[in-house]
Design a protein around this motif. Sequence first.
Motif, PDB file in Angstrom:
ATOM      1  N   ARG A 202      -1.467 -20.086  49.283  1.00  0.00           N
ATOM      2  CA  ARG A 202      -2.190 -20.773  48.218  1.00  0.00           C
ATOM      3  C   ARG A 202      -2.422 -22.235  48.605  1.00  0.00           C
ATOM      4  O   ARG A 202      -1.569 -22.839  49.267  1.00  0.00           O
TER       5      ARG A 202
ATOM      6  N   GLU B 187       1.196 -24.641  46.053  1.00  0.00           N
ATOM      7  CA  GLU B 187       2.117 -23.724  45.381  1.00  0.00           C
ATOM      8  C   GLU B 187       3.514 -24.294  45.293  1.00  0.00           C
ATOM      9  O   GLU B 187       3.993 -24.955  46.201  1.00  0.00           O
TER      10      GLU B 187
ATOM     11  N   LEU C 109       7.624 -15.584  42.155  1.00  0.00           N
ATOM     12  CA  LEU C 109       6.195 -15.332  42.108  1.00  0.00           C
ATOM     13  C   LEU C 109       5.878 -14.217  41.126  1.00  0.00           C
ATOM     14  O   LEU C 109       6.579 -13.226  41.062  1.00  0.00           O
TER      15      LEU C 109
ATOM     16  N   TYR D 279       7.535 -16.404  50.279  1.00  0.00           N
ATOM     17  CA  TYR D 279       6.374 -16.414  49.395  1.00  0.00           C
ATOM     18  C   TYR D 279       5.215 -15.660  50.038  1.00  0.00           C
ATOM     19  O   TYR D 279       4.523 -14.873  49.409  1.00  0.00           O
TER      20      TYR D 279
END
Lengths: 296, 339
Positions: free
Chosen positions: B64, B67, B82, B115
């Motif tokens: 992203r 983030e 998340l 992530y």
Amino acid sequence: MGDNLKNTYLGAPARVLEVENLTSIEKLYTLRFLDNDINNKFNFIPGQFVMFNVPGIGEFPVSICSSPTRTGYLQLCIRRAGRVTKYVHENIVEGSIVYIRGPYGNGFPLEEMKNSPIVLVAGGLGMAPLRSILLYHLDTQHFSDLYLFYGVRNYELMLFKREIRTLLRGYYNVHVYLSFEDIDRGARELIRLYRKSIVRGMVTDALEVLRGSVPFEESYAVMCGPPVMYKFVVKKLLDLKVRPDRIYMTLERRMKCGIGKCGHCIVGTSTSIKYVCLDGPVFTYWDVLSTKGLIE
Amino acid sequence: MHYKKLPKEFLEEFINRLRKWGEVHAPQKKGKNTYFFSRLDDPSKVQIDYTRTVIPPTKKYVLRPVEPLMLFHGDRAEEHTLRTTKLVLFGVHACDINALKILDRVYLSEPRDPYYEIRRKNIVIIGISCMPDDYCFCKSMGTDYAMSGFDLFLHELRDGYLIRVGSPMGHEITWNISDILEEVSEEDIEYLKKFEKQRLSSFKRHVDISAMPDILDLAYNSRVWERYSERCLGCGNCTLVCPTCRCFETYDVWLSVNTSMRVRRYDSCFMVSHGLVAGGHNFRPTRLDRFRHRYYCKSYFDPIHGINCVGCGRCDEFCPAGIKHIEVLNEVIGEIYGR
Ligand SMILES: Cc1cc2nc3c(=O)[nH]c(=O)nc-3n(C[C@H](O)[C@H](O)[C@H](O)COP(=O)(O)OP(=O)(O)OC[C@H]3O[C@@H](n4cnc5c(N)ncnc54)[C@H](O)[C@@H]3O)c2cc1C
Ligand code: FES
């Protein structure tokens, strides 16, 4: 590597046990993880570093300057150099909690160097990672002889004064040589006491003075210092006939992750890209020859 | 490889059925000639013949732009968790699929980026064949065809799509929708061959990469770098749109008097701060240093994985100074030859 801690970017909470002022800009932090399991498992090689994470402020890489032979705590020598380190100096005190992740990087190939003489060349803050090797040798007698060349602007800025003064007095197979650019009161006193071990000038001048008295041809050499230092020290070491395959150095770059993801520490060109955090921070002279830009 | 055929009249049905495996995202048009990957609510809106999106879909959905990584309440830290949505990316080009493999190598090598890993695991990739436009040079980079890295890959046929099944997930999908699929015919294979032949002969831009890494390295002091870096605005657009550029910067944000957040965001090696360290020393102080660094990073030849650039043409199309990556490379290479 990195398996000690489970959370990739967070690290584990550690308590500051002690803070010692080393100079006006450097402090020595002694830390211990809150989780005893981690304390028992945390193992590292001299030359490796950790990420020092201050909640809400930021994170930065710092070399471990204690020895893996002394377990249960970690020591980090931190210079006040910018925003986060300034905060650390002003606000992180005995009892504070910070997060530590690591150890990262490759570390020095100590096994290969076993029983050989070793020459440590430190410039300024470069003494921090090299102290780890020094203490390791004091505990294990790993090398046949250890020669420390430590160049620093003046006595005031010298790190680990107590330890170095003890060793200057003469310690079995550890030989210490200091170089000062400016002779302040402390330096003058040392010159008076240990005339043969102190040189006025740069660390390369000290190396030159000891030409003939140190077995450079058989030694491993390890250096750490500010970016400008490497070129000159490498040249001097080669001139003193240190074998090129025995020259090691530890380098720094901007780092935001320490684990090869953020891309900041990338150096080199199309034939050779190196990540200082993964492939280093310890590099060989061959790496320098094959990777443009590794040293300046 | 397992092959199936999707008749053209079932394309929309196919897309709708994909929703069973996640939210479908596909190339759609915004403005006159720009494409973006975004959620596809109406399957008739899909731009199946799109050239390239501005932001590579593969990068956009795994990394992203900004983030949070973790939250701190005083000394107490908490990992940012998340909310993961399962996604089906429909219509990904071969270059971007190959680029994702490069990102995977970075982010899924130990220690893994948690992530990235969570997002990556929740993405189904449906590739689609394409014809090169004026900017594409993926053929030179050897990334114009995807042999792995997708679940399904669709190749245009006269009256449908030849589907290559590239993973167990791909098998699961084709198994479940077998009622709208057919077997591949001899005629389809002939069409595929012709399509591929035409595709391969349609590239307008080429660079010879066999000796390129060495020649570029030898040309470290070439005037060409200097000339182009003077034209470069240092804006970092090329790194933003690059499917393999993935540098990030981290910083802390305070949410209240005792709550803060560690955040990461895209960074670019064109920014002065990229090589800057405390005390003011900069390892890449000039525009020239930074310009050359990006070319070297992209052209790095990894002995196992090959070159870091997939030739998608984005940096060329979106450079406000009109600098063409492949022209720079060719000029540097040419210069050394010519001397
Ligand atoms: C492998 C390695 C070992 C190091 N060991 C030590 C040590 O033992 N003792 C010590 O005092 N310092 C050490 N440093 C340097 C130390 O990391 C920087 O002084 C520190 O990052 C400055 O942070 P700051 O936020 O105060 O500075 P700022 O200038 O505000 O920097 C902002 C951020 O940029 C990054 N950054 C800035 N300078 C550096 C730098 N030199 N290296 C890496 N990242 C940087 C950090 O993420 C930092 O938080 C080491 C650096 C590396 C790469
Ligand atoms: S510090 Fe992030 S890649 Fe090396």
